[in-house]
Design a protein around this motif. Structure first.
Motif, PDB file in Angstrom:
ATOM      1  N   ASP A  48      -1.997   2.351  -2.928  1.00 60.12           N
ATOM      2  CA  ASP A  48      -2.922   2.363  -1.788  1.00 60.12           C
ATOM      3  C   ASP A  48      -3.018   3.786  -1.240  1.00 60.12           C
ATOM      4  OD1 ASP A  48      -3.618   2.137   1.226  1.00 60.12           O
ATOM      5  OD2 ASP A  48      -4.056   0.134   0.439  1.00 60.12           O
ATOM      6  N   VAL A  50      -3.721   4.933   1.628  1.00 61.66           N
ATOM      7  CA  VAL A  50      -3.187   5.097   2.981  1.00 61.66           C
ATOM      8  C   VAL A  50      -1.659   5.121   2.970  1.00 61.66           C
ATOM      9  CG1 VAL A  50      -3.056   4.024   5.281  1.00 61.66           C
ATOM     10  CG2 VAL A  50      -5.213   4.011   4.030  1.00 61.66           C
ATOM     11  N   THR A  51      -1.034   4.439   2.014  1.00 59.02           N
ATOM     12  CA  THR A  51       0.416   4.264   2.022  1.00 59.02           C
ATOM     13  C   THR A  51       1.153   4.985   0.896  1.00 59.02           C
ATOM     14  OG1 THR A  51       0.261   2.243   0.690  1.00 59.02           O
ATOM     15  CG2 THR A  51       0.175   2.002   3.092  1.00 59.02           C
ATOM     16  N   GLU A  75      -0.887   4.425  10.896  1.00 59.75           N
ATOM     17  CA  GLU A  75      -1.845   3.658  10.092  1.00 59.75           C
ATOM     18  C   GLU A  75      -1.197   3.183   8.791  1.00 59.75           C
ATOM     19  OE1 GLU A  75      -3.944   6.218  12.924  1.00 59.75           O
ATOM     20  OE2 GLU A  75      -2.515   6.735  11.362  1.00 59.75           O
ATOM     21  N   ALA A  76      -0.361   4.031   8.197  1.00 58.27           N
ATOM     22  CA  ALA A  76       0.341   3.648   6.968  1.00 58.27           C
ATOM     23  C   ALA A  76       1.309   2.499   7.242  1.00 58.27           C
ATOM     24  CB  ALA A  76       1.078   4.848   6.383  1.00 58.27           C
ATOM     25  N   ARG A  79      -0.721  -0.641   7.528  1.00 57.81           N
ATOM     26  CA  ARG A  79      -1.256  -1.011   6.209  1.00 57.81           C
ATOM     27  C   ARG A  79      -0.164  -1.614   5.320  1.00 57.81           C
ATOM     28  NH1 ARG A  79      -4.451  -3.423   3.230  1.00 57.81           N
ATOM     29  NH2 ARG A  79      -4.919  -2.511   1.224  1.00 57.81           N
ATOM     30  N   GLU A  82       0.268  -5.125   6.309  1.00 61.58           N
ATOM     31  CA  GLU A  82      -0.898  -5.873   5.834  1.00 61.58           C
ATOM     32  C   GLU A  82      -0.779  -6.168   4.332  1.00 61.58           C
ATOM     33  OE1 GLU A  82      -5.430  -4.508   5.224  1.00 61.58           O
ATOM     34  OE2 GLU A  82      -4.700  -4.304   7.277  1.00 61.58           O
ATOM     35  N   ILE A  83      -0.394  -5.169   3.565  1.00 63.91           N
ATOM     36  CA  ILE A  83      -0.227  -5.339   2.114  1.00 63.91           C
ATOM     37  C   ILE A  83       0.831  -6.400   1.831  1.00 63.91           C
ATOM     38  CG2 ILE A  83       0.728  -4.215   0.053  1.00 63.91           C
ATOM     39  CD1 ILE A  83      -0.687  -1.623   1.017  1.00 63.91           C
TER      40      ILE A  83
END
Length: 135
Positions: A48, A50-51, A75-76, A79, A82-83
């Motif tokens: 990802d 972002v991460t 944000e990471a 995320r 969320e993942i």
């Protein structure tokens, strides 16, 4: 896993696979092994955008995912949670993440540089264990 044969409308026998785990005489859905869940979370976090720069450790116990380590941004962190929640077989997610010192320095420098007055001063920014020093 068991195979059950059913008749198709054409009269052909078709094997239908059914995954059933028996717990105390009651049928329950099969669970995904913790190692598979961990691998899936780690893979998704690594790819990802972002991460991908995060430095995390993922552990899974009975479907409960725990993610520990450092990220560059909040944000990471969001995320990653969320993942993990989106992975099949996950029952719960526990997040124990901190911001990396490099991420903190970057954000503070960006904020200082964005100010028309402060940005001209040339303030040095340091961070150690989350404690920020401006010089």
């Amino acid at each position: 896993m068991s195979a059950t044969f059913v008749r198709h409308s054409s009269g052909m026998r078709i094997a239908a696979l059914a995954c059933v785990c028996v717990l105390g005489g009651a049928a329950a859905a099969c669970t995904i092994p913790d190692a598979d869940i961990r691998n899936n979370v780690e893979t998704q976090v690594a790819v990802d955008p972002v991460t991908s720069q995060s430095n995390v450790t993922v552990t899974v116990t009975k479907g409960v995912v725990r993610v520990e380590g450092e990220t560059v941004t909040r944000e990471a962190q969001a995320r990653i949670a969320e993942i993990a929640r989106a992975i099949k077989g996950v029952k719960d997610v526990q997040i124990a993440l901190t911001l990396s010192d490099a991420g903190i320095v970057s954000r503070v420098e960006k904020a200082l540089g964005a100010d028309p007055m402060v940005g001209k001063i040339g303030i040095a920014v340091e961070s150690e264990d989350g404690l920020v020093r401006l010089r």
